[in-house]
Write an enzyme that holds these catalytic residues in place. Structure first.
Site, short mmCIF file in Angstrom:
data_model
loop_
_atom_site.label_atom_id
_atom_site.label_comp_id
_atom_site.label_asym_id
_atom_site.label_seq_id
_atom_site.Cartn_x
_atom_site.Cartn_y
_atom_site.Cartn_z
N ASP A 8 49.60 77.00 -33.16
CA ASP A 8 49.53 75.78 -32.34
C ASP A 8 48.14 75.09 -32.52
OD1 ASP A 8 52.17 76.44 -32.16
OD2 ASP A 8 51.78 76.69 -29.87
N ASP A 129 64.73 72.37 -29.17
CA ASP A 129 63.86 73.01 -28.02
C ASP A 129 64.89 72.94 -26.46
OD1 ASP A 129 62.11 73.28 -29.73
OD2 ASP A 129 61.33 71.28 -29.34
#
Length: 242
Positions: A8, A129
């Site tokens: 990330d 998500d």
């Protein structure tokens, strides 16, 4: 199933968040390429790269990092974060991504979704998500009233066949996967999906493998790898049933 180490990227560094909260981040590498090289050396077959700045701003910010990772590491990469136009998706694929991961825009713009599925087909993955059973968007900062199964069914009707299912409430907490959620998603997906969220041990990976869901093709692990709860090789062996 393949184990996908996560990278990330925020402010040019490799970080991990907790529950997707940008203010709750830990930096693990000053350079994302170094993180990628470490996972390659550990035996990774594929990498999952997320442009957190892109997810927050709505346009990709880490394409140069993507280019460097692909050039210097040499294993396939799936890349997402801020890919909300056809041009953004094309740029990510041209920068070397094997797959482009789309989140918010897939739920906000049907014409865009239809365009990218038509143009790029199997190279498109949609990020499903989820917070408390509902779809989260805008870099996980907003929760909709759209249930996960309804979302998958709508996306499937538009031709989507590849998904990433993330349980946002477990992300970065090392508390274990949502096994019931995985089974629910597996029943809904007509294609393949990857699971992400809460992986904290080899037993978590073994539990996912034991579900024997034929359309569950991989698992993303981030903090558990950075915190050395297990190695890439050990994690892949657990998914392989060894």
């Amino acid at each position: 199933m393949i184990l996908y180490p996560a990278i990330d990227i925020m402010d040019g560094q490799a970080v991990r968040l907790v529950e997707g909260k940008f203010e709750d981040s830990t930096t693990y590498h000053d350079d994302p390429v170094e993180a990628a090289k470490s996972w390659l050396a550990a035996g990774a077959r594929y990498l999952h790269v997320v442009d957190l700045d892109g997810a927050r701003s709505g346009a990709p910010k880490s394409l140069e990092h993507l280019r460097r990772i692909v050039s210097e590491v040499g294993i396939p990469v799936q890349y997402g974060g801020g890919l909300r136009t056809v041009e953004n998706v094309r740029d990510a694929l041209r920068a070397g991504a094997e797959r482009a991961v789309i989140g918010t825009a897939a739920f906000r713009d049907i014409d865009f979704l239809d365009d990218i599925v038509a143009q790029f087909g199997p190279r498109i993955m949609i990020a499903v998500d989820v917070k408390h059973g509902m779809i989260a968007t805008e870099g996980w900062t907003q929760t909709t009233s759209l249930p996960v199964v309804d979302a998958i069914e709508r996306l499937t009707s538009r031709g989507v066949r590849s998904f990433i299912y993330t349980d946002v409430s477990r992300d970065g907490k090392l508390t274990g996967p949502d096994l019931e959620g995985v089974k629910t998603v597996a029943d809904a997906v007509r294609g393949r999906f990857i699971y992400s969220g809460g992986i904290g041990s080899l037993d978590d990976l073994r539990a996912l493998a034991a579900l024997r869901q034929v359309n569950l093709s991989g698992v993303i692990a981030g903090k558990s790898l950075y915190e050395k709860k297990f190695t890439v090789a050990e994690g892949q062996a657990a998914l392989d049933g060894r």
